[in-house]
Write a protein that holds these residues in place. Structure first.
Motif, short mmCIF file in Angstrom:
data_model
loop_
_atom_site.label_atom_id
_atom_site.label_comp_id
_atom_site.label_asym_id
_atom_site.label_seq_id
_atom_site.Cartn_x
_atom_site.Cartn_y
_atom_site.Cartn_z
N MET A 5 71.02 -102.57 19.18
CA MET A 5 70.08 -102.04 18.21
C MET A 5 69.08 -101.16 18.94
N ARG A 6 68.86 -99.97 18.40
CA ARG A 6 67.92 -99.03 18.99
C ARG A 6 66.55 -99.19 18.33
N ILE A 7 65.50 -99.26 19.12
CA ILE A 7 64.14 -99.40 18.60
C ILE A 7 63.31 -98.24 19.15
N ASP A 8 62.80 -97.40 18.24
CA ASP A 8 61.97 -96.27 18.62
C ASP A 8 60.56 -96.51 18.11
N VAL A 9 59.58 -96.33 18.98
CA VAL A 9 58.17 -96.45 18.60
C VAL A 9 57.52 -95.11 18.92
N ILE A 10 57.07 -94.42 17.87
CA ILE A 10 56.57 -93.06 18.01
C ILE A 10 55.10 -93.04 17.59
N GLY A 11 54.27 -92.45 18.41
CA GLY A 11 52.86 -92.27 18.09
C GLY A 11 52.59 -90.84 17.65
N ARG A 12 51.86 -90.68 16.57
CA ARG A 12 51.56 -89.34 16.05
C ARG A 12 50.06 -89.14 15.93
N HIS A 13 49.68 -87.88 15.89
CA HIS A 13 48.28 -87.48 15.72
C HIS A 13 47.39 -88.03 16.84
N GLY A 14 47.90 -87.97 18.05
CA GLY A 14 47.11 -88.38 19.20
C GLY A 14 47.15 -89.86 19.52
N LEU A 15 47.92 -90.63 18.82
CA LEU A 15 48.02 -92.07 19.10
C LEU A 15 48.96 -92.28 20.28
N VAL A 16 48.46 -92.92 21.31
CA VAL A 16 49.24 -93.22 22.50
C VAL A 16 49.83 -94.62 22.34
N VAL A 17 51.14 -94.71 22.50
CA VAL A 17 51.84 -96.00 22.37
C VAL A 17 51.79 -96.69 23.72
N THR A 18 51.05 -97.79 23.78
CA THR A 18 50.94 -98.56 25.01
C THR A 18 52.02 -99.64 25.04
N PHE A 53 59.59 -97.00 14.30
CA PHE A 53 58.18 -97.17 13.92
C PHE A 53 57.48 -95.83 14.14
N CYS A 54 56.86 -95.30 13.12
CA CYS A 54 56.01 -94.11 13.25
C CYS A 54 54.58 -94.57 13.08
N LEU A 55 53.82 -94.51 14.14
CA LEU A 55 52.44 -94.97 14.13
C LEU A 55 51.51 -93.77 14.08
N GLU A 56 50.58 -93.77 13.14
CA GLU A 56 49.66 -92.66 12.97
C GLU A 56 48.24 -93.17 12.93
N VAL A 57 47.32 -92.33 13.34
CA VAL A 57 45.91 -92.64 13.21
C VAL A 57 45.30 -91.55 12.33
N GLU A 58 44.55 -91.97 11.33
CA GLU A 58 43.91 -91.04 10.42
C GLU A 58 42.40 -91.22 10.52
N ASP A 59 41.72 -90.15 10.87
CA ASP A 59 40.26 -90.17 10.93
C ASP A 59 39.72 -89.65 9.61
N ALA A 60 39.18 -90.54 8.81
CA ALA A 60 38.63 -90.15 7.52
C ALA A 60 37.18 -90.59 7.43
N PHE A 73 44.80 -96.82 10.60
CA PHE A 73 46.12 -96.76 11.21
C PHE A 73 47.17 -96.91 10.13
N CYS A 74 48.18 -96.05 10.16
CA CYS A 74 49.29 -96.14 9.22
C CYS A 74 50.58 -96.32 10.01
N VAL A 75 51.41 -97.22 9.52
CA VAL A 75 52.69 -97.52 10.16
C VAL A 75 53.78 -97.31 9.13
#
Length: 103
Positions: free
Chosen positions: A1-14, A40-47, A53-55
């Motif tokens: 099984m392939r697991i991808d964890v992607i950070g968007r909008h400047g989110l660094v995946v630690t 997993f697409c991880l995003e950070v939204e500055d509002a 954080f949206c996943v």
């Protein structure tokens, strides 16, 4: 099984974030062995000064369309957990429909 964890909008995946995502996706195999990939697409939204954080979790499976869930919150780990619970529920409902159809 392939697991991808992607950070968007400047989110660094630690590494702890990746470990949490892998742990949540491993639980899916207990319910459904047809899972081929998890993304997993991880995003950070500055509002208005607050970070949200949206996943988005996309699970690819054999003989079925992708299972998709989205969760937002002020804690990234809780958002990952909520998205995983939603997908888990979708998979269990799908398996219930399969077993009812076969009986």
């Amino acid at each position: 099984m392939r697991i991808d964890v992607i950070g968007r909008h400047g989110l660094v995946v630690t590494e702890p974030i990746r470990a949490c995502a892998v742990e949540k996706s491993d639980r899916l195999l207990a319910h459904f062995s047809g899972v081929t990939a998890v993304e997993f697409c991880l995003e950070v939204e500055d509002a208005h000064g607050s970070k949200d954080f949206c996943v988005e979790m996309v699970v690819s499976a054999d003989r079925h369309e992708d299972f998709v869930s989205r969760s937002c919150g002020d804690d990234l780990y809780l958002a990952i957990d909520a998205a995983a619970k939603k997908v888990d529920r979708q998979i269990r409902d799908y398996k219930d429909r399969l077993s009812q159809h076969r009986s």
